[in-house]
Design a protein around this motif. Structure first.
Motif, PDB file in Angstrom:
ATOM      1  N   PHE A  37       0.767  -1.201   0.027  1.00 34.82           N
ATOM      2  CA  PHE A  37       0.046   0.034  -0.071  1.00 34.82           C
ATOM      3  C   PHE A  37       0.807   1.063   0.022  1.00 34.82           C
ATOM      4  CE2 PHE A  37      -3.061  -3.116   1.596  1.00 34.82           C
ATOM      5  CZ  PHE A  37      -4.179  -2.760   0.934  1.00 34.82           C
ATOM      6  N   ASP A  38       0.297   2.354  -0.505  1.00 35.08           N
ATOM      7  CA  ASP A  38       1.069   3.636  -0.550  1.00 35.08           C
ATOM      8  C   ASP A  38       0.835   4.515   0.597  1.00 35.08           C
ATOM      9  OD1 ASP A  38       1.983   3.472  -3.441  1.00 35.08           O
ATOM     10  OD2 ASP A  38      -0.098   3.497  -3.771  1.00 35.08           O
ATOM     11  N   GLY A  39      -0.065   4.130   1.212  1.00 32.41           N
ATOM     12  CA  GLY A  39      -0.527   4.956   2.477  1.00 32.41           C
ATOM     13  C   GLY A  39      -1.390   4.310   3.356  1.00 32.41           C
ATOM     14  N   ILE A  40      -1.868   5.199   4.385  1.00 31.49           N
ATOM     15  CA  ILE A  40      -2.980   4.712   5.624  1.00 31.49           C
ATOM     16  C   ILE A  40      -4.089   5.727   5.659  1.00 31.49           C
ATOM     17  CG2 ILE A  40      -3.350   4.394   8.020  1.00 31.49           C
ATOM     18  CD1 ILE A  40      -1.944   1.928   6.798  1.00 31.49           C
ATOM     19  N   CYS A  41      -5.195   5.416   5.781  1.00 31.49           N
ATOM     20  CA  CYS A  41      -6.260   6.450   6.003  1.00 31.49           C
ATOM     21  C   CYS A  41      -6.749   6.172   7.288  1.00 31.49           C
ATOM     22  CB  CYS A  41      -7.240   6.037   4.951  1.00 31.49           C
ATOM     23  SG  CYS A  41      -8.838   7.039   5.125  1.00 31.49           S
ATOM     24  N   LEU A  42      -6.842   7.301   7.825  1.00 27.97           N
ATOM     25  CA  LEU A  42      -7.160   7.630   9.565  1.00 27.97           C
ATOM     26  C   LEU A  42      -8.672   8.063   9.408  1.00 27.97           C
ATOM     27  CD1 LEU A  42      -3.771   9.131  10.969  1.00 27.97           C
ATOM     28  CD2 LEU A  42      -4.811   6.621  10.785  1.00 27.97           C
ATOM     29  N   ASP A  43      -9.449   7.777  10.461  1.00 31.32           N
ATOM     30  CA  ASP A  43     -10.725   8.072  10.436  1.00 31.32           C
ATOM     31  C   ASP A  43     -11.291   8.869  11.820  1.00 31.32           C
ATOM     32  OD1 ASP A  43     -12.027   6.781   7.972  1.00 31.32           O
ATOM     33  OD2 ASP A  43     -10.800   5.306   8.819  1.00 31.32           O
ATOM     34  N   PRO A  44     -10.509   9.927  12.113  1.00 33.57           N
ATOM     35  CA  PRO A  44     -10.524  10.351  13.472  1.00 33.57           C
ATOM     36  C   PRO A  44     -11.651  11.493  13.898  1.00 33.57           C
ATOM     37  CG  PRO A  44      -8.926  11.806  12.443  1.00 33.57           C
ATOM     38  CD  PRO A  44      -9.459  10.690  11.457  1.00 33.57           C
ATOM     39  N   ALA A  45     -12.328  11.343  15.043  1.00 38.23           N
ATOM     40  CA  ALA A  45     -13.031  12.467  15.536  1.00 38.23           C
ATOM     41  C   ALA A  45     -12.164  13.288  16.394  1.00 38.23           C
ATOM     42  CB  ALA A  45     -14.215  11.780  16.370  1.00 38.23           C
ATOM     43  N   VAL A  46     -12.572  14.406  17.030  1.00 37.96           N
ATOM     44  CA  VAL A  46     -11.549  15.347  17.526  1.00 37.96           C
ATOM     45  C   VAL A  46     -11.075  14.513  18.954  1.00 37.96           C
ATOM     46  CG1 VAL A  46     -11.531  17.547  18.867  1.00 37.96           C
ATOM     47  CG2 VAL A  46     -12.814  17.450  16.740  1.00 37.96           C
ATOM     48  N   ASP A  47     -11.738  13.867  19.523  1.00 38.59           N
ATOM     49  CA  ASP A  47     -11.074  13.247  20.540  1.00 38.59           C
ATOM     50  C   ASP A  47     -10.348  12.134  20.450  1.00 38.59           C
ATOM     51  OD1 ASP A  47     -13.133  11.435  19.623  1.00 38.59           O
ATOM     52  OD2 ASP A  47     -13.730  10.825  21.671  1.00 38.59           O
ATOM     53  N   PRO A  72     -16.294  15.451  12.316  1.00 37.81           N
ATOM     54  CA  PRO A  72     -16.500  16.651  13.148  1.00 37.81           C
ATOM     55  C   PRO A  72     -17.852  16.310  13.758  1.00 37.81           C
ATOM     56  CG  PRO A  72     -16.697  17.154  11.054  1.00 37.81           C
ATOM     57  CD  PRO A  72     -16.142  16.067  10.832  1.00 37.81           C
ATOM     58  N   ARG A  73     -18.046  16.671  14.949  1.00 39.01           N
ATOM     59  CA  ARG A  73     -19.207  16.599  15.341  1.00 39.01           C
ATOM     60  C   ARG A  73     -19.915  18.073  15.495  1.00 39.01           C
ATOM     61  NH1 ARG A  73     -16.648  13.105  19.654  1.00 39.01           N
ATOM     62  NH2 ARG A  73     -17.443  11.130  19.016  1.00 39.01           N
ATOM     63  N   ALA A  74     -19.270  19.010  15.204  1.00 38.20           N
ATOM     64  CA  ALA A  74     -19.413  20.379  15.150  1.00 38.20           C
ATOM     65  C   ALA A  74     -18.716  21.366  14.343  1.00 38.20           C
ATOM     66  CB  ALA A  74     -19.789  21.060  16.470  1.00 38.20           C
ATOM     67  N   ALA A  75     -19.144  22.451  13.932  1.00 43.96           N
ATOM     68  CA  ALA A  75     -18.227  23.166  12.908  1.00 43.96           C
ATOM     69  C   ALA A  75     -16.933  23.509  13.685  1.00 43.96           C
ATOM     70  CB  ALA A  75     -18.872  24.448  12.706  1.00 43.96           C
ATOM     71  N   ASP A  77     -14.902  21.910  15.232  1.00 47.47           N
ATOM     72  CA  ASP A  77     -14.126  20.573  15.318  1.00 47.47           C
ATOM     73  C   ASP A  77     -13.040  20.642  14.161  1.00 47.47           C
ATOM     74  OD1 ASP A  77     -15.403  19.759  17.548  1.00 47.47           O
ATOM     75  OD2 ASP A  77     -16.566  18.206  16.756  1.00 47.47           O
ATOM     76  N   MET A  78     -13.530  21.326  13.057  1.00 45.85           N
ATOM     77  CA  MET A  78     -12.898  21.278  12.076  1.00 45.85           C
ATOM     78  C   MET A  78     -11.463  21.954  12.067  1.00 45.85           C
ATOM     79  SD  MET A  78     -14.430  19.729   9.733  1.00 45.85           S
ATOM     80  CE  MET A  78     -13.179  20.051   8.257  1.00 45.85           C
ATOM     81  N   ARG A  79     -11.211  22.959  12.643  1.00 48.14           N
ATOM     82  CA  ARG A  79      -9.951  23.460  13.078  1.00 48.14           C
ATOM     83  C   ARG A  79      -8.781  22.438  13.492  1.00 48.14           C
ATOM     84  NH1 ARG A  79      -8.215  28.504  12.147  1.00 48.14           N
ATOM     85  NH2 ARG A  79     -10.323  29.216  12.362  1.00 48.14           N
ATOM     86  N   PRO A  80      -9.260  21.799  14.582  1.00 48.32           N
ATOM     87  CA  PRO A  80      -8.318  20.787  15.075  1.00 48.32           C
ATOM     88  C   PRO A  80      -8.043  19.472  14.028  1.00 48.32           C
ATOM     89  CG  PRO A  80     -10.115  20.882  16.662  1.00 48.32           C
ATOM     90  CD  PRO A  80     -10.245  21.925  15.523  1.00 48.32           C
ATOM     91  N   LEU A  81      -8.999  19.155  13.353  1.00 50.78           N
ATOM     92  CA  LEU A  81      -8.985  17.950  12.518  1.00 50.78           C
ATOM     93  C   LEU A  81      -8.045  18.523  11.313  1.00 50.78           C
ATOM     94  CD1 LEU A  81     -12.721  16.832  12.544  1.00 50.78           C
ATOM     95  CD2 LEU A  81     -10.651  15.389  13.572  1.00 50.78           C
ATOM     96  N   LEU A  82      -8.272  19.541  10.658  1.00 48.92           N
ATOM     97  CA  LEU A  82      -7.448  20.178   9.741  1.00 48.92           C
ATOM     98  C   LEU A  82      -6.112  20.339  10.017  1.00 48.92           C
ATOM     99  CD1 LEU A  82      -9.871  22.639   7.701  1.00 48.92           C
ATOM    100  CD2 LEU A  82      -9.267  20.200   7.231  1.00 48.92           C
ATOM    101  N   GLY A  83      -5.919  20.667  11.282  1.00 47.09           N
ATOM    102  CA  GLY A  83      -4.681  20.813  11.954  1.00 47.09           C
ATOM    103  C   GLY A  83      -3.827  19.427  12.033  1.00 47.09           C
ATOM    104  N   LEU A  84      -4.521  18.322  12.339  1.00 41.64           N
ATOM    105  CA  LEU A  84      -3.982  16.968  12.141  1.00 41.64           C
ATOM    106  C   LEU A  84      -3.470  16.652  10.890  1.00 41.64           C
ATOM    107  CD1 LEU A  84      -3.367  14.183  13.615  1.00 41.64           C
ATOM    108  CD2 LEU A  84      -5.839  13.673  12.896  1.00 41.64           C
TER     109      LEU A  84
END
Length: 95
Positions: A37-47, A72-75, A77-84
């Motif tokens: 495989f070329d990579g791994i896909c992650l499926d995170p929530a903020v926690d 994201p559970r709320a709008a 949540d996008m900033r920390p998810l995009l930071g990750l």
């Protein structure tokens, strides 16, 4: 020239078997690398960001790309998810 990259979903590698222990994330990365495989896909929530952030060394060790399916559970949540996603140099973020 275009290339096709194939990513393995990390959650899809979970056994979820009541009588067998999970192999662990490092073993899953090794298995995905051995399969080509070329990579791994992650499926995170903020926690789950801290656990995902800790996987950076495995991505580098295996030369893997990162893809993120964000939940994201709320709008706000996008900033920390995009930071990750930025920290792990994700090539794609699905929301």
């Amino acid at each position: 020239m275009q290339t096709l990259e194939i990513f393995q979903s990390l959650w899809a590698m979970e056994l979820r078997h009541p009588e067998r222990p999970e192999p662990g994330v490092a073993a899953n990365f090794r298995q995905a690398a051995a399969a080509g495989f070329d990579g791994i896909c992650l499926d995170p929530a903020v926690d789950e960001i801290p656990e995902c952030r800790a996987l950076g060394s495995l991505f580098r060790e295996h030369g893997f790309g990162c893809m993120i399916n964000a939940f994201p559970r709320a709008a706000e949540d996008m900033r920390p998810l995009l930071g990750l996603a930025r920290e792990l140099d994700a090539c794609i973020v699905n929301v």
